[in-house]
Design a protein around this motif. Structure first.
Motif, short mmCIF file in Angstrom:
data_model
loop_
_atom_site.label_atom_id
_atom_site.label_comp_id
_atom_site.label_asym_id
_atom_site.label_seq_id
_atom_site.Cartn_x
_atom_site.Cartn_y
_atom_site.Cartn_z
N VAL A 1 4.31 13.46 -6.95
CA VAL A 1 5.74 13.27 -6.74
C VAL A 1 6.06 13.31 -5.24
N CYS A 2 5.39 14.19 -4.49
CA CYS A 2 5.59 14.23 -3.04
C CYS A 2 5.21 12.90 -2.39
N GLN A 3 4.11 12.31 -2.84
CA GLN A 3 3.69 11.02 -2.29
C GLN A 3 4.73 9.94 -2.57
N ILE A 4 5.26 9.92 -3.77
CA ILE A 4 6.28 8.92 -4.10
C ILE A 4 7.52 9.12 -3.22
N LYS A 5 7.96 10.38 -3.07
CA LYS A 5 9.16 10.65 -2.26
C LYS A 5 8.94 10.29 -0.79
N ARG A 6 7.76 10.62 -0.24
CA ARG A 6 7.45 10.22 1.14
C ARG A 6 7.46 8.71 1.29
N ASP A 7 6.91 8.03 0.28
CA ASP A 7 6.86 6.57 0.29
C ASP A 7 8.27 5.99 0.26
N ILE A 8 9.14 6.55 -0.58
CA ILE A 8 10.53 6.09 -0.65
C ILE A 8 11.20 6.26 0.71
N ASN A 9 11.00 7.43 1.33
CA ASN A 9 11.62 7.68 2.65
C ASN A 9 11.13 6.69 3.70
N ARG A 10 9.84 6.42 3.71
CA ARG A 10 9.28 5.47 4.69
C ARG A 10 9.79 4.06 4.45
N THR B 1 0.85 -1.18 0.00
CA THR B 1 0.00 0.00 0.00
C THR B 1 0.89 1.24 0.00
N TRP B 2 0.32 2.37 -0.34
CA TRP B 2 1.04 3.62 -0.20
C TRP B 2 1.25 3.88 1.28
N GLN B 3 2.44 4.31 1.65
CA GLN B 3 2.76 4.57 3.05
C GLN B 3 2.05 5.82 3.57
N THR B 4 1.76 6.76 2.69
CA THR B 4 1.01 7.97 3.05
C THR B 4 0.00 8.25 1.94
N GLY B 5 -0.98 9.06 2.27
CA GLY B 5 -1.99 9.42 1.29
C GLY B 5 -1.48 10.47 0.31
#
Length: 170
Positions: free
Chosen positions: A153-162, A79-83
């Protein structure tokens, strides 16, 4: 079958023997070596029903409830780590995406070992989503990237960080 206390009973539990008043494998009525088996021992054993209750009392206790479906560790993987609109969960990523969108796109592309020019594209979002088996479609990726490219793009970057923090980013 019920056995009286006066009768000898051959009843062994795996890896241990329990006796009336037993202390470290010895009984007050102990006359032989219990570890050598029933033939070498003439101890007075407890009633088999009592031993069964003691054996059941020594079973491990369940401290966590089982989960339905997939294991907990794999829930976070698919799942996506953040919305999409969870910019407040990582303000640094949000500010970078708002004021330097091309820079954030290059960071995402670099994290995924792709060309810097591809970081903000539908293809990058689709690649990332399929790599981690996140539900969705190319159509939903296109609509999200078209309507709100910064949020995408912000969602993808947050997901990568998590995922990096969890040790599941590859």
């Amino acid at each position: 079958m019920r056995v009286s206390k006066s009768q000898k009973v051959e009843f062994h539990l795996p890896h241990k023997a329990l006796y009336t008043g037993a202390e470290a494998g010895k009984s007050p009525a102990h006359e032989g070596d219990c570890s050598a088996g029933p033939a070498a021992c003439s101890c007075e054993r407890e009633d088999p029903g009592d031993l069964k209750e003691l054996e059941m009392a020594s079973l491990p206790v369940v401290t966590t409830q089982p989960q339905y479906g997939v294991p907990v560790s794999s829930i976070s993987r698919n799942t996506w780590q953040t919305g999409l609109m969870d910019c407040c969960t990582d303000c640094g990523v949000c500010l970078c995406g708002t004021f330097c969108f091309p820079c954030l796109g290059c960071q995402v592309a670099g994290d995924m070992s792709e060309c810097c020019l591809c970081g903000t594209s539908v293809a990058m979002r689709t690649l990332y989503r399929t790599r981690y088996s996140i539900p969705g479609s190319i159509c939903s990726d296109f609509c999200i990237t078209l309507c709100c490219p910064v949020c995408s793009v912000c969602q993808i970057k947050r997901d990568i960080n998590r995922r990096r923090a969890l040790g599941i980013f590859w």
